[in-house]
Design an enzyme around this catalytic site. Structure first.
Site, mmCIF file in Angstrom:
data_model
loop_
_atom_site.group_PDB
_atom_site.id
_atom_site.type_symbol
_atom_site.label_atom_id
_atom_site.label_comp_id
_atom_site.label_asym_id
_atom_site.label_seq_id
_atom_site.Cartn_x
_atom_site.Cartn_y
_atom_site.Cartn_z
ATOM 1 N N ARG A 1 49.798 50.113 3.552
ATOM 2 C CA ARG A 1 48.728 49.678 4.458
ATOM 3 C C ARG A 1 48.425 48.208 4.220
ATOM 4 O O ARG A 1 48.144 47.793 3.105
ATOM 5 C CB ARG A 1 47.470 50.509 4.183
ATOM 6 C CG ARG A 1 47.264 51.605 5.200
ATOM 7 C CD ARG A 1 46.049 52.417 4.878
ATOM 8 N NE ARG A 1 44.802 51.666 4.995
ATOM 9 C CZ ARG A 1 43.631 52.243 5.161
ATOM 10 N NH1 ARG A 1 43.543 53.550 5.249
ATOM 11 N NH2 ARG A 1 42.537 51.525 5.242
ATOM 12 N N ARG B 1 37.047 44.119 0.889
ATOM 13 C CA ARG B 1 36.647 45.432 1.412
ATOM 14 C C ARG B 1 35.561 46.046 0.527
ATOM 15 O O ARG B 1 34.633 46.687 1.026
ATOM 16 C CB ARG B 1 37.857 46.368 1.492
ATOM 17 C CG ARG B 1 38.881 45.899 2.511
ATOM 18 C CD ARG B 1 40.070 46.823 2.571
ATOM 19 N NE ARG B 1 39.729 48.067 3.222
ATOM 20 C CZ ARG B 1 40.328 49.224 2.990
ATOM 21 N NH1 ARG B 1 41.295 49.306 2.106
ATOM 22 N NH2 ARG B 1 39.973 50.298 3.640
ATOM 23 N N ARG C 1 47.474 52.884 -3.416
ATOM 24 C CA ARG C 1 47.715 53.267 -2.029
ATOM 25 C C ARG C 1 48.549 52.198 -1.309
ATOM 26 O O ARG C 1 49.376 52.503 -0.460
ATOM 27 C CB ARG C 1 46.377 53.467 -1.300
ATOM 28 C CG ARG C 1 46.535 53.929 0.137
ATOM 29 C CD ARG C 1 45.251 54.539 0.660
ATOM 30 N NE ARG C 1 44.276 53.546 1.069
ATOM 31 C CZ ARG C 1 43.041 53.831 1.467
ATOM 32 N NH1 ARG C 1 42.623 55.081 1.474
ATOM 33 N NH2 ARG C 1 42.209 52.896 1.829
HETATM 34 P P1 AMP Z 1 39.311 52.859 7.231
HETATM 35 O O1 AMP Z 1 40.622 53.506 7.459
HETATM 36 O O2 AMP Z 1 38.159 53.750 7.562
HETATM 37 O O3 AMP Z 1 39.201 52.269 5.847
HETATM 38 O O4 AMP Z 1 39.209 51.632 8.256
HETATM 39 C C1 AMP Z 1 40.161 50.579 8.258
HETATM 40 C C2 AMP Z 1 39.531 49.321 8.835
HETATM 41 O O5 AMP Z 1 39.088 49.557 10.176
HETATM 42 C C3 AMP Z 1 38.289 48.829 8.105
HETATM 43 O O6 AMP Z 1 38.584 48.033 6.983
HETATM 44 C C4 AMP Z 1 37.590 48.029 9.188
HETATM 45 O O7 AMP Z 1 38.196 46.765 9.379
HETATM 46 C C5 AMP Z 1 37.859 48.868 10.414
HETATM 47 N N1 AMP Z 1 36.785 49.882 10.586
HETATM 48 C C6 AMP Z 1 36.869 51.228 10.434
HETATM 49 N N2 AMP Z 1 35.692 51.820 10.674
HETATM 50 C C7 AMP Z 1 34.831 50.826 10.980
HETATM 51 C C8 AMP Z 1 33.450 50.772 11.301
HETATM 52 N N3 AMP Z 1 32.685 51.888 11.355
HETATM 53 N N4 AMP Z 1 32.899 49.558 11.564
HETATM 54 C C9 AMP Z 1 33.633 48.440 11.533
HETATM 55 N N5 AMP Z 1 34.924 48.401 11.202
HETATM 56 C C10 AMP Z 1 35.525 49.581 10.927
#
Ligand code: AMP
Length: 190
Positions: free
Chosen positions: A136, A148, A130
């Site tokens: 990203r 992560r 990805r």
């Molecule tokens: P995602 O696209 O859902 O993988 O989110 C990208 C990034 O946003 C994550 O790696 C976190 O840094 C932040 N993030 C998204 N959702 C959350 C959450 N529920 N709590 C804390 N950080 C979040």
């Protein structure tokens, strides 16, 4: 079946975003992605975006208080009354507890936590792929990818133990084509 108050859960790279896009069409409910919300704020360099960026660029979670306040505000809007799909929230047990409180206050409850399961090796492969396709920032660096995955294991996965006794977890095998996985998810609602 019954309700359409749904959490889509799973490790980074499980295909949550792809499946969420299909599922919101099927259920005709709003898609609430905390990752998308943070990316929007980061792009526009709002104060919230600057805070979020300092964590997400390292593969860490944005602090619970910030994230919970953002979700609370979103769930208070009228369009969630017939259902919602939360994508990427909750990602920690305090967030799961806060979600229960928020839903209680709104007289709502959670119907399904759809858990898309994939192995660590598969996640690593998917995330680095990805990174080259979408560019990203949080997928580009192997150390960030590892962080992560570790964050998921340490902070997010325990949410499943929080939800299992409530009888809402639906385990979905995340290995297969997009359509195969979506068919398994769709079966939850048939
Ligand atoms: P995602 O696209 O859902 O993988 O989110 C990208 C990034 O946003 C994550 O790696 C976190 O840094 C932040 N993030 C998204 N959702 C959350 C959450 N529920 N709590 C804390 N950080 C979040």
């Amino acid at each position: 079946m019954a309700g359409k108050n749904v959490v889509l859960f799973g490790p980074p790279g499980a295909g949550k975003g792809t499946q969420a896009a299909k599922l919101v069409e099927l259920l005709a409910v709003p898609h609430i992605s905390t990752g998308d919300m943070f990316r929007y704020h980061i792009k526009n360099q709002t104060d919230l975006g600057k805070t979020a960026q300092s964590y997400s660029s390292k593969g860490e979670l944005v602090p619970d208080d910030v994230t919970i306040a953002m979700v609370k505000e979103r769930l208070s809007q009228d369009d969630v009354k017939e259902g919602f799909l939360l994508d990427g929230f909750p990602r920690s047990v305090p967030q799961a507890e806060a979600l229960d409180t928020i839903l209680d206050e709104l007289n709502l409850s959670l119907d399904h936590v759809i858990n898309i399961a994939v192995s660590d090796d598969e996640i690593r492969g998917r995330l680095s792929k990805r990174a080259s396709i979408e560019g990203r920032a949080d997928d580009a660096d192997p150390a960030v990818i590892q962080n992560r995955i570790d964050t998921y294991k340490n902070q997010s996965e325990p949410c499943l133990n929080y939800y299992r006794p409530k009888g809402v977890v639906r385990d979905i095998d995340g290995i297969g084509t997009i359509d195969e996985v979506f068919e398994r998810i769709g079966a939850v609602f048939s």
